[in-house]
Motif scaffolding. Structure first.
Motif, mmCIF file in Angstrom:
data_model
loop_
_atom_site.group_PDB
_atom_site.id
_atom_site.type_symbol
_atom_site.label_atom_id
_atom_site.label_comp_id
_atom_site.label_asym_id
_atom_site.label_seq_id
_atom_site.Cartn_x
_atom_site.Cartn_y
_atom_site.Cartn_z
ATOM 1 N N GLN A 137 40.270 52.084 43.341
ATOM 2 C CA GLN A 137 41.786 52.554 43.146
ATOM 3 C C GLN A 137 42.159 53.633 44.306
ATOM 4 O OE1 GLN A 137 44.016 51.400 41.291
ATOM 5 N NE2 GLN A 137 45.684 53.262 41.443
ATOM 6 N N GLN A 256 48.660 47.967 31.919
ATOM 7 C CA GLN A 256 48.856 48.686 33.285
ATOM 8 C C GLN A 256 49.883 48.191 33.997
ATOM 9 O OE1 GLN A 256 47.024 47.647 36.835
ATOM 10 N NE2 GLN A 256 45.664 49.567 37.046
ATOM 11 N N GLN A 257 50.291 46.967 33.877
ATOM 12 C CA GLN A 257 51.355 46.382 34.570
ATOM 13 C C GLN A 257 52.787 46.604 34.007
ATOM 14 O OE1 GLN A 257 51.465 45.432 37.733
ATOM 15 N NE2 GLN A 257 49.426 46.060 37.978
ATOM 16 N N ASN A 262 54.710 49.082 39.490
ATOM 17 C CA ASN A 262 55.284 48.435 40.691
ATOM 18 C C ASN A 262 56.812 48.308 40.950
ATOM 19 O OD1 ASN A 262 52.762 47.928 41.964
ATOM 20 N ND2 ASN A 262 51.962 46.406 40.467
ATOM 21 N N ASN A 294 50.493 59.739 44.577
ATOM 22 C CA ASN A 294 49.693 58.746 44.081
ATOM 23 C C ASN A 294 48.419 58.766 44.720
ATOM 24 O OD1 ASN A 294 49.073 56.315 42.701
ATOM 25 N ND2 ASN A 294 49.812 54.840 44.293
HETATM 26 C C1 BGC Z 1 47.595 48.470 40.188
HETATM 27 C C2 BGC Z 1 48.558 47.994 41.192
HETATM 28 C C3 BGC Z 1 49.479 49.255 41.810
HETATM 29 C C4 BGC Z 1 48.566 50.304 42.237
HETATM 30 C C5 BGC Z 1 49.398 51.478 42.475
HETATM 31 C C6 BGC Z 1 47.008 49.640 40.816
HETATM 32 O O1 BGC Z 1 45.510 49.995 39.939
HETATM 33 O O2 BGC Z 1 46.736 47.524 39.630
HETATM 34 O O3 BGC Z 1 49.533 47.031 40.780
HETATM 35 O O4 BGC Z 1 50.384 48.876 42.816
HETATM 36 O O5 BGC Z 1 47.578 50.555 41.143
HETATM 37 O O6 BGC Z 1 48.512 52.356 42.665
#
Ligand code: BGC
Length: 450
Positions: A137, A256-257, A262, A294
């Motif tokens: 990540q 998560q989505q 996003n 982030n």
């Molecule tokens: C997600 C992505 C996202 C990203 C943001 C990931 O864990 O799967 O879709 O864009 O994190 O940091």
């Protein structure tokens, strides 16, 4: 941990950098491509989402192959696709060739996203698996940030007479080549080798990885031996012993989505332009700010991942995201657009904090951890594909939703707040704890559940 061992994890996680870069770059590049190729809005939208179509296919396809041919070989294959895809997007001559190139790139992104979590989990010692798995990540967030920076750096700079957006897309070649070289020197996963019957090679890799604690090598091999004796039903295991893991993997990835991450990562400049009347040049800086939050919070996540239970962190993240998005929704329906702009920005940063400390890393960590070794590749493929499908749905409908709510961001973000709220209960009732346990212990617990 020794530096050379640590490097293995960094290289192993490089797929994440490309994942982040290739999904993040298009927010800056697509308006330029639209103008250059004279595309319709729908065509530009399709260029953005074509990578997600490729990723879903790539994620599905790679799992069974990686259970058969190993994780390392498939990582090298995905690096080749990354190189080809990056090159093809940079030299695309129109809509069709761009869509084709983005799908090729997507195949690589999807494959890497399914392979990397399982690969890192299989290499890491149990007590550091959280932090080392979070490297994936961390690389994703680094890739997103690099993409934003590259958008800013190349914008309006047509170096050597080559258009700015071509440079933006071509810059993905650097990490792609690194991944390829890394892939050649990385070791194969010891757990994959053992499951295939290559006990001696599995030992050799483990000896190399556990230079700090050589006594662990025999303990881990013994655990692998115990698992080897368990009954195996091939892919049928997914419907029997591994069924709870499939439910967790798909659920965690959809949530998560569906919490809407996003909409921020891909569309934030548009949100501030459309929703708050910002100038495009200001809006790009807001993305850079969010990209930094982030990334920095994900560094924090790597440091604490093995200190707190995964379940606790996930529930904490759900609470923070629900609160931030809930307040954001109320403010945007009660204040004027001018009054709401700054609080919205701060609340989005809080929401990103909630995501980056928990759901961002842990969703990927879990899909590498919760499956029995016999179906680990294919299982994490299913989880990863669910992630891409969820991503596709949110990315396709976000701008439509924003328009439906008359450009009031409170509308779509209110919906994401509801999903954040529900995600808490999904974790509370369905997600098992995996911190500190070896992959073999996790597998034995799953088998007992049956
Ligand atoms: C997600 C992505 C996202 C990203 C943001 C990931 O864990 O799967 O879709 O864009 O994190 O940091």
């Amino acid at each position: 941990m020794r530096a050379n061992v640590f490097f293995i994890f960094i290289f192993g996680a490089l797929g994440g950098l490309l994942f982040g870069f290739d999904t993040g770059i298009i927010s800056g590049a697509s308006p330029l491509i639209e103008q250059n190729f004279q595309l319709s809005v729908e065509q530009t939208g399709f260029i953005t989402s074509s990578v997600l179509i490729g990723s879903t296919i790539g994620a599905f396809a790679v799992g069974p192959l990686s259970d058969r041919f190993g994780r390392k070989k498939l990582l090298i294959v995905s690096a080749i696709f990354f190189i080809a895809g990056s090159l093809l997007t940079a030299i695309a001559v129109g809509f069709v060739s761009m869509v084709f190139a983005r799908i090729v790139l997507g195949l690589a992104v999807g494959a890497a996203s399914a392979l990397t979590p399982a690969y890192l989990a299989e290499l890491a010692p149990a007590e550091h698996r959280g932090s080392l798995g979070t490297m994936f990540q961390l690389m994703i967030t680094a890739g997103i940030l690099l993409a934003y920076v590259s958008n800013l750096a190349f914008l309006n700079h047509n170096l050597l007479g080559v258009r700015d957006w071509r440079w933006m897309l071509a810059s993905a070649l650097i990490p792609a080549i690194l991944l390829f070289v890394g892939g050649l020197v990385l070791p194969e996963s010891p757990r994959y080798l053992f499951a295939r019957g290559d006990h001696e090679d599995a030992r050799k890799v483990l000896v190399r990885l556990r230079q700090d604690k050589p006594e662990d090598v025999d303990i881990e091999l013994k655990e692998m031996k115990e698992i080897e004796n368990q009954p195996k039903g091939g892919l049928k295991d997914l419907l029997t012993v591994a069924k709870p893991a499939v439910i967790v993997a798909v659920g965690i990835m959809f949530f998560q989505q569906l919490v809407g991450i996003n909409s921020v990562i891909y569309f934030l400049p548009q949100v501030f332009i459309k929703g708050f009347g910002f100038d495009p040049s200001q809006a790009i800086w807001i993305s850079i700010g969010i990209g930094i939050v982030n990334f920095v919070v994900t560094i924090l996540a790597t440091m604490i991942m093995d200190k707190f239970n995964r379940r606790v962190l996930l529930m904490f993240g759900s609470v923070v995201m629900t609160a931030a998005l809930g307040i954001l929704t109320i403010l945007n329906y009660t204040l004027s657009v001018q009054q709401a702009a700054i609080p919205t920005m701060l609340l989005i940063a809080t929401y990103i904090f909630g995501f980056a400390i928990s759901w961002g890393p842990i969703a990927w960590l879990l899909i590498g951890e919760i499956f029995p070794v016999s179906v680990r590749g294919v299982g994490s493929s299913i989880g990863s594909a669910a992630n891409w499908i969820g991503n596709f749905v949110v990315s396709q409908f976000f701008l439509v939703l924003l328009a439906v709510f008359n450009n009031n961001v409170g509308g779509p973000f209110g919906i994401f707040a509801i999903f954040s709220f529900l995600s808490f209960f999904f974790v509370k009732y369905l997600v098992p704890e995996t911190r500190g346990k070896s992959l073999e212990e996790i597998e034995m617990e799953l088998r007992k559940q049956k």
